[in-house]
Write an enzyme that holds these catalytic residues in place. Structure first.
Site, mmCIF file in Angstrom:
data_model
loop_
_atom_site.group_PDB
_atom_site.id
_atom_site.type_symbol
_atom_site.label_atom_id
_atom_site.label_comp_id
_atom_site.label_asym_id
_atom_site.label_seq_id
_atom_site.Cartn_x
_atom_site.Cartn_y
_atom_site.Cartn_z
ATOM 1 C CD1 TRP A 61 -2.223 -1.965 0.247
ATOM 2 C CD2 TRP A 61 -2.979 -1.234 2.211
ATOM 3 N NE1 TRP A 61 -3.279 -2.758 0.597
ATOM 4 C CE2 TRP A 61 -3.763 -2.341 1.791
ATOM 5 C CE3 TRP A 61 -3.263 -0.615 3.432
ATOM 6 C CZ2 TRP A 61 -4.823 -2.824 2.554
ATOM 7 C CZ3 TRP A 61 -4.318 -1.094 4.187
ATOM 8 C CH2 TRP A 61 -5.090 -2.187 3.745
ATOM 9 C CD GLN A 69 -7.320 7.575 -0.921
ATOM 10 O OE1 GLN A 69 -7.869 8.240 -1.788
ATOM 11 N NE2 GLN A 69 -6.684 8.135 0.104
ATOM 12 C CB SER A 70 -12.742 2.279 0.278
ATOM 13 O OG SER A 70 -12.465 1.629 1.502
ATOM 14 C CG ASN A 100 -7.095 -9.149 5.927
ATOM 15 O OD1 ASN A 100 -6.706 -9.024 4.781
ATOM 16 N ND2 ASN A 100 -6.313 -8.910 6.979
ATOM 17 C CG ASP A 116 -2.801 -9.275 4.643
ATOM 18 O OD1 ASP A 116 -4.005 -8.969 4.729
ATOM 19 O OD2 ASP A 116 -2.322 -9.919 3.685
ATOM 20 C CD GLU A 118 0.690 -11.769 0.303
ATOM 21 O OE1 GLU A 118 -0.186 -11.269 -0.418
ATOM 22 O OE2 GLU A 118 1.808 -11.271 0.418
ATOM 23 C CE LYS A 133 -8.719 -8.238 -3.555
ATOM 24 N NZ LYS A 133 -7.425 -8.085 -2.852
ATOM 25 C CG ASP A 134 -4.961 -10.825 -3.138
ATOM 26 O OD1 ASP A 134 -4.944 -10.508 -4.346
ATOM 27 O OD2 ASP A 134 -5.196 -10.016 -2.228
#
Length: 204
Positions: A61, A69-70, A100, A116, A118, A133-134
């Site tokens: 990031w 931002q969101s 997550n 985190d 991944e 995801k990811d």
């Protein structure tokens, strides 16, 4: 069990890599019963990144704006779980549930530490379907030896547990679907300074 933090408290979420802060940012506590910690990440919250060399490189990031931002996110995490469930909002509507996968939270006097790992899972707002995801990032981390002994297996076990909860109709996070941030109640916290300085040349 007595709550560890009070509603409205500002706490610090730290991602710890190589024994140092990889990324830190403030959250505002919504509820804490000593097992489940619910905290709000507001739009515009400042993000602080650790300096120096890390085995995983700089936080991904760091290449974007150093503020969230969101729209707001309600982060839900339980003691001992290898994941957190984020309720992501678009305006006043629940957009989706974002799982997550991360190291189980380790409470500190200021908040909690984690890292985190991944892998992520996105669940539709109505809970009817989900998508991974990811996965490629996670498998590359495994292949390159980026996880410690047993760490990748723990992530896979946590992922299997989340899928079991979804498919058996037991998503504990669903009781938070009607929660909404009250405008003006939760102001955006100020930036958090690093408490672990980057290593000097002699330490690298």
């Amino acid at each position: 069990m007595e709550p560890r933090f009070r509603s409205g408290d500002v706490i610090v979420r730290r991602e710890i890599l190589d024994g140092r802060e990889w990324m830190v940012y403030p959250l505002r506590v919504v509820a804490d019963d000593g097992v489940l910690l619910a905290a709000h990440l507001a739009r515009g919250t400042p993000l602080t990144f650790g300096g120096g060399a890390f085995k995983w490189g700089p936080h991904p990031w760091v290449h974007f704006e150093h503020t969230w931002q969101s729209d707001g996110v309600l982060q839900l995490q339980r003691a001992g779980d290898g994941y957190a469930v984020w309720a992501r909002f678009k305006g006043d509507e629940l957009q989706d549930w974002y799982v997550n996968f991360q190291q189980p939270l380790r409470r500190t006097a200021r908040g909690f530490d984690t890292l985190d790992q991944e892998l992520d899972l996105v669940i539709t707002a109505d809970g009817s379907s989900y998508v991974w995801k990811d996965v490629d990032h996670f498998e590359e981390r495994v292949r390159s030896g980026g996880f410690g002994p047993g760490e990748a297996e723990a992530v896979r076990e946590a992922a299997a547990e989340v899928v079991r909860l979804i498919e058996h109709g037991e998503p504990w996070w669903e009781r938070w679907r009607d929660w909404r941030s009250v405008p003006g109640l939760f102001e955006v916290p100020g930036p958090v300074a690093l408490s672990t300085p980057p290593p000097g040349p002699a330490d690298r």
